[in-house]
Design an enzyme around this catalytic site. Sequence first.
Site, PDB file in Angstrom:
ATOM      1  N   ASP A 154      16.302  45.678  55.082  1.00  0.00           N
ATOM      2  CA  ASP A 154      15.095  45.485  56.132  1.00  0.00           C
ATOM      3  C   ASP A 154      15.148  46.201  57.472  1.00  0.00           C
ATOM      4  O   ASP A 154      15.768  45.289  58.220  1.00  0.00           O
ATOM      5  CB  ASP A 154      14.631  44.072  55.889  1.00  0.00           C
ATOM      6  CG  ASP A 154      13.140  43.952  56.785  1.00  0.00           C
ATOM      7  OD1 ASP A 154      12.153  44.091  56.104  1.00  0.00           O
ATOM      8  OD2 ASP A 154      13.331  43.618  58.034  1.00  0.00           O
ATOM      9  N   TYR A 183      13.465  47.976  65.876  1.00  0.00           N
ATOM     10  CA  TYR A 183      14.926  47.796  65.894  1.00  0.00           C
ATOM     11  C   TYR A 183      15.821  48.965  66.493  1.00  0.00           C
ATOM     12  O   TYR A 183      16.750  48.380  66.935  1.00  0.00           O
ATOM     13  CB  TYR A 183      15.284  47.246  64.435  1.00  0.00           C
ATOM     14  CG  TYR A 183      14.624  46.107  63.677  1.00  0.00           C
ATOM     15  CD1 TYR A 183      13.554  45.256  64.619  1.00  0.00           C
ATOM     16  CD2 TYR A 183      15.112  45.691  62.408  1.00  0.00           C
ATOM     17  CE1 TYR A 183      13.036  44.376  63.832  1.00  0.00           C
ATOM     18  CE2 TYR A 183      14.040  44.608  61.974  1.00  0.00           C
ATOM     19  CZ  TYR A 183      13.099  44.015  62.542  1.00  0.00           C
ATOM     20  OH  TYR A 183      12.437  43.160  62.052  1.00  0.00           O
ATOM     21  N   LYS A 201       9.014  49.445  59.424  1.00  0.00           N
ATOM     22  CA  LYS A 201       7.969  48.783  59.874  1.00  0.00           C
ATOM     23  C   LYS A 201       7.296  49.506  60.994  1.00  0.00           C
ATOM     24  O   LYS A 201       7.782  50.364  61.710  1.00  0.00           O
ATOM     25  CB  LYS A 201       8.170  47.509  60.327  1.00  0.00           C
ATOM     26  CG  LYS A 201       8.836  46.605  59.422  1.00  0.00           C
ATOM     27  CD  LYS A 201       9.127  45.249  60.088  1.00  0.00           C
ATOM     28  CE  LYS A 201       9.968  44.436  59.117  1.00  0.00           C
ATOM     29  NZ  LYS A 201      11.397  44.464  59.603  1.00  0.00           N
ATOM     30  N   HIS A 231       3.846  45.845  61.272  1.00  0.00           N
ATOM     31  CA  HIS A 231       4.945  44.860  61.979  1.00  0.00           C
ATOM     32  C   HIS A 231       4.092  43.582  62.477  1.00  0.00           C
ATOM     33  O   HIS A 231       4.720  42.396  62.077  1.00  0.00           O
ATOM     34  CB  HIS A 231       5.788  45.542  62.877  1.00  0.00           C
ATOM     35  CG  HIS A 231       7.007  44.647  63.182  1.00  0.00           C
ATOM     36  ND1 HIS A 231       8.175  45.428  63.368  1.00  0.00           N
ATOM     37  CD2 HIS A 231       7.658  43.480  63.009  1.00  0.00           C
ATOM     38  CE1 HIS A 231       9.135  44.718  63.624  1.00  0.00           C
ATOM     39  NE2 HIS A 231       8.869  43.766  63.253  1.00  0.00           N
TER      40      HIS A 231
END
Length: 276
Positions: free
Chosen positions: A44, A49, A74, A107
């Site tokens: 994930d 990120y 996401k 997200h």
Amino acid sequence: MKYAILNNGIIMPLLGFGVYGLAEGPQCTDTVRYAIEAGYRSIDTASGYDNEASVGQAIRESGVPRDDIFLTTKLGNGDQRSGNVQEAFDISLSRLGLDYVDLYIIHWPCAGYYEKAWLALERIYKSGKARAVGVSNFHPHHIEDIKKAWTITPALNQVEMHPFLTQKPLITFCRENNIAPQAWSPLGGNRPLQERIFANEAIKRLAEKYGKSPAQIVLRWNIELGVITIPKSANPSRIKENFDIFDFELTAEEVADIDALNRDERGGPDPDNFNF
Ligand code: NAD
């Protein structure tokens, strides 16, 4: 491993590996490669990120066939607000160095934008480049909003969930709508909250009974509930530990004991009130 069958028939491991906070470069690549070696087949990540390139590199270097890995990324909030959803998705794919993702999710529900974003995710799904599409941090009212125009039901809703935030009403709502629930911060995420969960008497008693760690008890509780879970660690022994939860079971009563720890305590923001 145990699996969830999403509402379009595709199969997703109930236990996956979260990569929030792993730095792009050797830290993320080495850690994800290690997780795959340890047996994880679901990863994930998120455009937010800033480590998609390393995740993709680790998957390619793992030697495990791409089709055997379930990869989630996401849509970032900035891209949701600007409306450049297709472009953002294409950039994620190119950073990952992959032809497709298994799951693409919104997200956070940015007020005024997520309804339109959902329709863009439906188009991405129809293009075949995402095997499933879903949402994250959606309350029932956010899901009701996109329901007005959707032609596809989200496959999954990824939300904060741990023993102090059991999310029962939301999970019931998701199940009634054929949306798979997924837990982020399953171990409580940030240190103080996690420490209190791990020090809880009910969790400690079960850890002792089964000869498992508090983390393993909490993750097994997710599995018993059929909730998809994605613990994160950068520590090799914990990565292994978190995967080693398939040789014992909790009874229905023990699951209820953990459910009873709920205090609606969030470690992260409420999806109705965030500023990013
Ligand atoms: P988590 O509950 O997985 O906790 C992670 C922390 O717990 C680690 O940093 C480590 O310090 C510790 N830990 C891990 N295994 C342990 C063990 N066996 N024993 C003791 N300590 C241990 O929290 P998280 O990283 O916030 O959430 C997991 C994943 O969920 C993220 O990596 C990310 O992929 C996803 N996530 C999504 C959202 C979202 O908005 N959709 C938000 C947060 C996280």
